[in-house]
Design a protein around this motif. Structure first.
Motif, mmCIF file in Angstrom:
data_model
loop_
_atom_site.group_PDB
_atom_site.id
_atom_site.type_symbol
_atom_site.label_atom_id
_atom_site.label_comp_id
_atom_site.label_asym_id
_atom_site.label_seq_id
_atom_site.Cartn_x
_atom_site.Cartn_y
_atom_site.Cartn_z
ATOM 1 N N PRO A 141 0.837 -1.209 0.000
ATOM 2 C CA PRO A 141 0.000 0.000 0.000
ATOM 3 C C PRO A 141 0.863 1.247 0.000
ATOM 4 C CG PRO A 141 -0.674 -1.546 1.716
ATOM 5 C CD PRO A 141 0.654 -2.021 1.212
ATOM 6 N N PRO A 142 0.399 2.298 -0.648
ATOM 7 C CA PRO A 142 1.158 3.554 -0.630
ATOM 8 C C PRO A 142 1.088 4.198 0.746
ATOM 9 C CG PRO A 142 -0.954 3.887 -1.683
ATOM 10 C CD PRO A 142 -0.846 2.417 -1.432
ATOM 11 N N SER A 143 1.982 5.103 0.980
ATOM 12 C CA SER A 143 1.936 5.850 2.231
ATOM 13 C C SER A 143 0.737 6.800 2.211
ATOM 14 C CB SER A 143 3.217 6.662 2.411
ATOM 15 O OG SER A 143 3.291 7.674 1.409
ATOM 16 N N LEU A 144 0.424 7.307 3.388
ATOM 17 C CA LEU A 144 -0.696 8.243 3.474
ATOM 18 C C LEU A 144 -0.414 9.485 2.625
ATOM 19 C CD1 LEU A 144 -3.403 9.032 4.682
ATOM 20 C CD2 LEU A 144 -2.188 9.929 6.682
ATOM 21 N N LEU A 504 -5.930 -6.739 15.261
ATOM 22 C CA LEU A 504 -5.377 -6.136 14.040
ATOM 23 C C LEU A 504 -4.306 -7.017 13.416
ATOM 24 C CD1 LEU A 504 -4.984 -2.437 15.265
ATOM 25 C CD2 LEU A 504 -6.894 -3.445 13.993
ATOM 26 N N GLN A 505 -4.045 -8.150 14.078
ATOM 27 C CA GLN A 505 -2.994 -9.033 13.587
ATOM 28 C C GLN A 505 -3.490 -9.841 12.388
ATOM 29 O OE1 GLN A 505 0.131 -8.737 14.828
ATOM 30 N NE2 GLN A 505 -0.849 -7.080 15.988
ATOM 31 N N ASP A 557 2.281 -4.485 9.376
ATOM 32 C CA ASP A 557 2.537 -3.161 8.797
ATOM 33 C C ASP A 557 1.539 -2.863 7.673
ATOM 34 O OD1 ASP A 557 4.602 -2.743 10.518
ATOM 35 O OD2 ASP A 557 6.162 -3.426 9.114
ATOM 36 N N THR A 558 1.268 -3.858 6.842
ATOM 37 C CA THR A 558 0.297 -3.659 5.762
ATOM 38 C C THR A 558 -1.071 -3.306 6.330
ATOM 39 O OG1 THR A 558 1.455 -5.182 4.284
ATOM 40 C CG2 THR A 558 -0.871 -4.762 3.828
ATOM 41 N N VAL A 559 -1.486 -4.032 7.366
ATOM 42 C CA VAL A 559 -2.796 -3.771 7.990
ATOM 43 C C VAL A 559 -2.829 -2.355 8.565
ATOM 44 C CG1 VAL A 559 -4.394 -4.460 9.816
ATOM 45 C CG2 VAL A 559 -3.184 -6.212 8.491
ATOM 46 N N ASP A 560 -1.751 -1.944 9.266
ATOM 47 C CA ASP A 560 -1.714 -0.590 9.845
ATOM 48 C C ASP A 560 -1.813 0.476 8.758
ATOM 49 O OD1 ASP A 560 -1.500 -1.588 12.376
ATOM 50 O OD2 ASP A 560 0.687 -1.453 12.475
ATOM 51 N N GLN A 561 -1.110 0.260 7.649
ATOM 52 C CA GLN A 561 -1.146 1.228 6.570
ATOM 53 C C GLN A 561 -2.543 1.315 5.965
ATOM 54 O OE1 GLN A 561 1.299 3.239 6.026
ATOM 55 N NE2 GLN A 561 0.284 4.321 4.354
#
Length: 799
Positions: A141-144, A504-505, A557-561
């Protein structure tokens, strides 16, 4: 007891005008509470949530918001993407959003649809003239910052596809293309065949009371009436607030028919029975005063008129008239005396019997307090209070005023000694004395198979649509919604963890996604909605990679993004399914109105599967809640409670009758004639396909008190005659002939009075009237056919 009755009779009859003045004054004072009366016709009250159930539901609402505050307009056509249909949907959506009480509106023309310039289908959903950009292969995913840059450049846009311009064929096609690339929106708002779509209006938080909801629903109906859909487009309003508001409006309309109708019916019955005006207007004045008192008392005590107790005034009129029939009928037996003495004797002879009938009826109502449902407890107490008030007013007013209205005609004097009905009762008494087994066997041969069928075949179930006829517009709308894949009832599968961000895992989200796919395929499930589908869709939109929609999440990290990107444009859509701390998640399961038993089975299947898969992870707990489940669980609990109340009512009534009649034997004799009509009613319900549910189970608690009324009058008269030294046969003959006509008139009044409820537009009220009428009809035969032979078998001359 006799000396007390003598003093009461002397006081009431000799001071009749003082008694009348006090009665009218008390009626006026208590009736003044009418101006304080409030209404609360919440249909949800019947579900009777326990403390734990309510807490679980409130926790889900606080975390994710309430889901039952949604009005729905179902729009159907051969093709809802026709320009004319879309133009009407757009106008309706924008107009409804402007109505007071509406927070927001979603529809295919107004809901923001994500549109990606480099659509994976190779077309261009933004309408650019540039050639399509191939989909990138990356799944990162791209950054915000990158996402905001793409939004600024117009490479990604989230807004309504159609603007304010007139909708033509090209615009309709553009909308259809955009929705085909936004499956979550399309599946939620459009049926699979594109023949129906939803306009969904969310109520404001400050729209809380039934009156507030009714105003919004009225405004919606007014707008729909003023803006008809174009030819070929059908519009149906729905949603739980709409259904509840419609039920409430119909119930209020019923009261303008049922209460006046019950009074007119009372006048007609009294006229047919006595054809003497004082015997008509005195009882009617008494029951009207009683009804005013009970409703006024509700106002003073702060007891609201609700979905059940709104029929109490009608029942007070119906039940109260039966006591008046017995009083006037017995008055005719003493008319060889002075009118004052005749009235006193009437009071002395009938006060105890009428008190017993009122007491047993009140016990049937009061037994409802064992339920955990507040609305049933309230109904039981209010109805019992109304019955007791009616007894006090009638037993006071009617005997007091009868001497003041002059000599009655001969037909009142000879009520028990002449006429075809009396001749029939005389032959019946002779048959009971000569061949008691024949009457008992004949009745049991007819009634026992029906009772056995009811006990073995009666089903326990409840559905929202039980409240409506299949021909009703609401019934048809809900079934149409279900046929198009939209559900009207929801359950929530809730997952919790004490560990911060545990939900969120990737391992949890992947298992939840697999569970959601399984749940979506279960019978009775219409739609499912959870956080994983949203995360996958954001993943696809941010990368343009079609495979992102079906891939497992591989790292946190992907989920957080993805979570950050979900909230890039404001309120995150994930908030409806995933708490910000990652400790609570839910899967919404929209289900058909398949009945409580099927709903409970589905809930158990969901719970078991969720615990086996998702719940197997360390630190993850599973629970199933939601309005559909809780109402189904509440019905099961309610039925168990009310069956217990029925047993309690039997014990109390038997004990009290034995005490007052001073004979355990007479108390036992009354039981078969009381129990059998209830079992016959159960058989009738099984034959008619009427399930045992919240609306029908209370009939048994109520009917037990009514069922014993006729038996009480026969037994009390028999005890009176036997106490004078008459033989069993003579006492039985006099009891049947002396009370038979009044018992027939009493049960006829009850049957016709409750049958009046068949005119209601509310199915539970109609079934209430139908089933009580069937019970009372069976009671008539059990009292006059079954009870006398049992009495002959059980009672000996030396008893």
């Amino acid at each position: 007891m006799s000396s007390l009755l003598d003093r009461l009779a002397d006081t009431i009859v000799e001071h009749r005008w003082i008694v009348l003045g006090i009665l009218l004054l008390v009626t006026a004072v208590i009736g003044a509470g009418l101006h304080r009366l409030e209404t609360n016709f919440s249909v949800d009250e019947i579900h009777g949530l326990s403390g734990a159930q309510q807490q679980a539901l409130e926790e889900v609402r606080e975390t994710f918001g309430a889901d039952e505050r949604t009005l729905v307009v179902l729009v159907s056509a051969d093709d809802i993407f026709r320009p004319a249909a879309l133009a009407w949907i757009r106008e309706a959506s924008r107009s409804l959003k402007d109505l007071d009480g509406i927070a927001r509106v979603e529809s295919i023309t107004e809901t923001p649809v994500p549109q990606v310039k480099d659509s994976p289908r190779g077309d261009n959903t933004l309408g650019s003239t540039d050639p399509p950009i191939p989909s990138p292969a990356s799944l990162t995913p791209p950054s915000l910052k990158e996402m905001l840059s793409r939004l600024a450049k117009g490479e990604i846009r989230a807004g309504p596809v159609l603007g304010d311009e007139p909708i033509d064929a090209a615009g309709a096609e553009r909308l259809q293309d955009a929705l085909s690339d936004a499956p979550l929106i399309r599946e939620r708002l459009v049926s699979p065949d594109a023949g129906s779509t939803l306009v969904v209006a969310q109520l404001d938080e400050d729209v809380e009371s039934n009156a507030d909801v009714a105003e919004v629903v009225s405004a919606l109906n007014d707008w729909l009436a003023e803006h008809p859909a174009p030819e070929g487009v059908e519009v149906r309003p729905a949603g739980l607030p709409y259904i509840n508001a419609t039920i409430i409006e119909r119930m209020k309309r019923d009261q303008t028919i049922l209460l006046p109708g019950s009074l007119l019916l009372a006048l007609l019955l009294l006229f047919v029975a006595f054809r003497w005006w004082p015997a008509i207007y005195l009882p009617v004045v008494a029951v009207v005063c009683s009804a005013i008192m009970i409703v006024g008392a509700m106002g003073w005590l702060g007891v609201p008129v609700d979905i059940l107790n709104n029929i109490v005034p009608v029942m007070v009129v119906i039940i109260g008239i039966t006591d008046a029939i017995h009083l006037v009928h017995r008055y005719g037996d003493y008319l060889d005396e002075d009118l004052v003495d005749a009235s006193k004797d009437t009071f002395r002879s009938m006060a105890v019997a009428c008190f017993l009938t009122s007491f047993t009826t009140a016990v049937g109502f009061v037994s409802l307090v064992v339920s955990e449902t507040t609305v049933l407890q309230r109904f039981g107490l209010v109805a019992a209070g109304g019955v007791v008030l009616a007894y006090v007013v009638i037993i006071t007013l009617v005997p007091a005023m009868l001497p003041a209205v002059g000599q009655p005609p001969e037909r009142v004097r000879n009520a028990n000694t002449s006429g075809k009905l009396n001749a029939l009762l005389e032959r019946m008494a002779d048959m009971h004395l000569r061949r008691p087994w024949a009457a008992t066997a004949a009745f049991l041969v007819l009634a026992a198979p029906v009772a056995i069928y009811g006990v073995t075949q009666l089903e326990v179930d409840n559905a929202v649509l039980d409240q409506f006829d299949p021909k009703d517009e609401i019934y048809q709308t809900v079934r149409r919604l279900e046929a198009e894949g939209f559900g009207v009832r929801t359950m929530d599968v809730v997952f919790r963890s004490a560990e911060d961000e545990r939900l969120l895992q990737p391992d949890f989200l992947n298992r939840l996604h697999a569970f959601e796919k399984w749940a979506d395929e279960q019978p009775g499930v219409q739609q499912t909605s959870g956080p994983t589908e949203l995360l996958h869709e954001i993943w696809y939109l941010s990368t343009g990679n079609e495979t992102a929609r079906g891939r497992d999440f591989t790292d946190a990290d992907t989920v957080d993004q993805l979570r950050l990107l979900a909230g890039a444009s404001g309120r995150s859509p994930l908030q409806r399914h995933l708490s910000s701390d990652g400790e609570v998640a839910r899967l919404e399961v929209s289900v058909k109105d398949v009945g409580d038993q099927a709903t409970l089975t589905l809930a158990e299947d969901l719970r078991n599967r969720a615990e086996e898969s998702v719940g197997a992870l360390d630190g993850v707990e599973v629970a199933v809640t939601g309005r559909a489940l809780i109402s189904s669980q509440a019905i099961d609990t309610l039925i168990r409670d009310l069956l217990a109340s029925l047993a309690l009512a039997f014990v109390v009534i038997f004990a009290f009758m034995s005490l007052v009649l001073r004979s355990v034997r007479l108390g036992l004799v009354s039981l078969p004639a009381t129990v059998l009509p209830l079992l016959v009613t159960a058989g009738y319900m099984a034959f008619r396909g009427i399930p045992l549910n919240a609306a029908t189970v209370i009939i048994f608690s109520i009917s037990i008190g009514l069922a014993v009324d006729g038996a009480i009058h026969v037994l009390a008269r028999f005890r009176e005659e036997a106490g004078r030294g008459e033989s069993t046969d003579e006492a039985l003959r006099h009891a049947v002939q002396g009370t038979g006509e009044a018992v027939i008139l009493m049960y006829a009044a009850l049957i016709l009075g409750f049958a009046l409820m068949l005119t209601s537009s509310f199915v539970p009220v109609r079934r209430f009237g139908e089933l009580v009428s069937i019970t009372v009809l069976t009671c008539l035969f059990s009292t006059l056919v079954l009870l006398p032979p049992l009495l002959k078998f059980a009672w000996k001359d030396d008893s």
